[in-house]
Scaffold this active site. Structure first.
Site, PDB file in Angstrom:
ATOM      1  N   CYS A  29      12.771  28.474  -0.800  1.00  0.00           N
ATOM      2  CA  CYS A  29      11.946  27.255  -0.714  1.00  0.00           C
ATOM      3  C   CYS A  29      11.124  27.199   0.579  1.00  0.00           C
ATOM      4  O   CYS A  29      10.157  26.438   0.671  1.00  0.00           O
ATOM      5  CB  CYS A  29      12.830  26.025  -0.828  1.00  0.00           C
ATOM      6  SG  CYS A  29      13.914  26.092  -2.259  1.00  0.00           S
ATOM      7  N   HIS A  45       9.499  20.085   1.810  1.00  0.00           N
ATOM      8  CA  HIS A  45       9.965  20.676   0.555  1.00  0.00           C
ATOM      9  C   HIS A  45      10.669  19.587  -0.253  1.00  0.00           C
ATOM     10  O   HIS A  45      11.439  18.799   0.287  1.00  0.00           O
ATOM     11  CB  HIS A  45      10.931  21.820   0.885  1.00  0.00           C
ATOM     12  CG  HIS A  45      11.700  22.295  -0.302  1.00  0.00           C
ATOM     13  ND1 HIS A  45      11.075  22.699  -1.460  1.00  0.00           N
ATOM     14  CD2 HIS A  45      13.038  22.409  -0.524  1.00  0.00           C
ATOM     15  CE1 HIS A  45      11.999  23.062  -2.336  1.00  0.00           C
ATOM     16  NE2 HIS A  45      13.195  22.886  -1.797  1.00  0.00           N
ATOM     17  N   ASN A  85      11.778  20.284  -8.189  1.00  0.00           N
ATOM     18  CA  ASN A  85      11.842  21.282  -7.116  1.00  0.00           C
ATOM     19  C   ASN A  85      11.214  22.585  -7.631  1.00  0.00           C
ATOM     20  O   ASN A  85      11.785  23.259  -8.484  1.00  0.00           O
ATOM     21  CB  ASN A  85      13.310  21.494  -6.728  1.00  0.00           C
ATOM     22  CG  ASN A  85      13.480  22.488  -5.596  1.00  0.00           C
ATOM     23  OD1 ASN A  85      12.553  23.215  -5.239  1.00  0.00           O
ATOM     24  ND2 ASN A  85      14.675  22.543  -5.026  1.00  0.00           N
TER      25      ASN A  85
END
Ligand code: UT7
Length: 344
Positions: free
Chosen positions: A113, A255, A285
């Site tokens: 990520c 994020h 996500n």
């Protein structure tokens, strides 16, 4: 030395929307649980024929258009992804071919990520030392291909997306003031995708039976706590390096892993949650794509204004984490809605 600038941003999400109500029909879950525990209401899912480099191409074309550049102008392409089109060659190589960016060198970065922040940091070094002049940094993922749709604890989290930025030393655009990246391999077992790797047996009926081809969250509750701490420390690092405190920063674009993580780190930093950009409700996500997608949406929706100080920050598997500080000046031709109001 001229400033390193973000001279264009772009993004792309697949058309197909998978809502929490759709997921209720697939696993033992509820819209209420997902919204309360994660903040996610829906996510995008790539079509079977769409690979990571296809999503990346759409986002890249938008970023290039915003920067008033063509693919031939690029001399470096970096794609941050954990879901490349295939193990070899890199998604960046596919993207280069699809863009027709024949003057560039292209490679992937794997930092889960945090990958997009790592990509920015690498591009920053090349621009500083003068080896390359026009860099495309992309975060792109088709995570949905690696999701175990029977695992309710993780399948509700992920979505597919891409975001892109063009960096160079042009006259116009946001100044990339600093980047900060970190990793701790000894604590990296929080996010695993073992299938197809050299530490496991070749992909076989047995490995599929064991589910080794699925992206697995290991101890997500622990990850949740570590993420809150790392997000807060990363923001403090980026601000302090440039002589600011986090309260001087106009917008944090983090994020998007869980709305509760975002609220918890805002609380820890004692900043209002309105200063934290959130789009997890619509996109879930998307790993390395969340930050560039959110950045582009913040830019195009008029959420960012000239002179704003912005922190981009991420945390993810590896363990990896990082941040960067950007002073915004509008790269796009589109008018800043607030400036238009003042002048008009
Ligand atoms: O981007 C970096 C990678 N991302 C992460 O590592 C994610 C970080 N962690 C998180 O976001 C959260 O820990 C989760 C969203 C994954 C889980 O939320 P939680 O509040 O920590 O839930 P939990 O795992 O403690 O589970 C609570 C309960 C359990 O039931 P019992 O044992 O209390 O009866 C789970 O079985 O919720 C149950 N549960 C669900 N219930 C309905 C787990 N998933 C679901 C579900 N629907 N989808």
């Amino acid at each position: 030395m001229g400033a390193i600038r973000i001279s264009g941003t772009g993004s792309y999400v697949p058309e197909k929307v998978l809502t929490n109500h759709d997921l209720e029909k697939m696993v033992d879950t509820t819209d209420e649980w997902i919204v309360q525990r994660t903040g996610i209401r829906e996510r995008r899912i790539a079509e079977p024929q769409e690979a990571t480099s296809d999503l990346a191409k759409h986002a890249s074309m938008e970023a290039l258009e915003a920067a008033a550049m063509s693919p031939e102008d690029l001399d470096l392409i970096i794609v941050a992804t954990i879901t490349p089109d295939m193990c070899c060659p890199a998604a960046a190589n596919w993207l280069q071919a699809k863009l027709g960016a024949k003057n560039a060198v292209s490679f992937d970065v794997t930092a889960a990520c945090t990958g997009f922040i790592f990509g920015l940091s690498i591009a920053e070094q090349y621009l500083k030392n003068g080896q390359y002049e026009n860099c495309l940094v992309v975060g792109a993922e088709v995570v949905s291909r690696t999701v175990n749709w029977k695992d309710r604890a993780s399948c509700i989290l992920w979505g597919d997306a891409a975001g892109a930025t063009v960096l160079n030393k042009s006259e116009k655009g946001a100044e990339l003031l600093s980047t900060h990246i970190h990793s701790d391999g000894s604590a990296g077992r929080n996010l695993l995708l073992p299938g197809g790797g050299s530490a496991t047996t070749p992909i076989s009926r047995n490995s599929v039976h064991k589910g080794l081809h699925y992206l697995k969250l290991i101890d997500p509750n622990k990850t949740f706590k570590v993420a809150v701490k790392q997000f807060a420390e990363s923001c403090e690092e980026a601000a302090a390096f440039n002589g600011y405190s986090v309260s001087d920063v106009d917008l944090i674009i983090p994020h998007q892993a869980n709305i509760r993580i975002l609220h918890a780190f805002a609380q820890r930093l004692k900043i209002p949650t309105e200063r934290v950009f959130v789009n997890i409700d619509k996109y879930g996500n998307s790993s390395a794509a969340t930050v560039p997608l959110a950045l582009d949406q913040a830019v195009r929706s008029g959420r960012i204004h000239s002179g704003d100080k912005i922190i981009l920050t991420a945390f993810g598997g590896g363990l990896t984490w990082g941040s960067c500080l950007v002073r915004w000046h509008r790269p796009h031709a589109t008018a800043d809605p607030r400036e238009a109001m003042v002048s008009g």
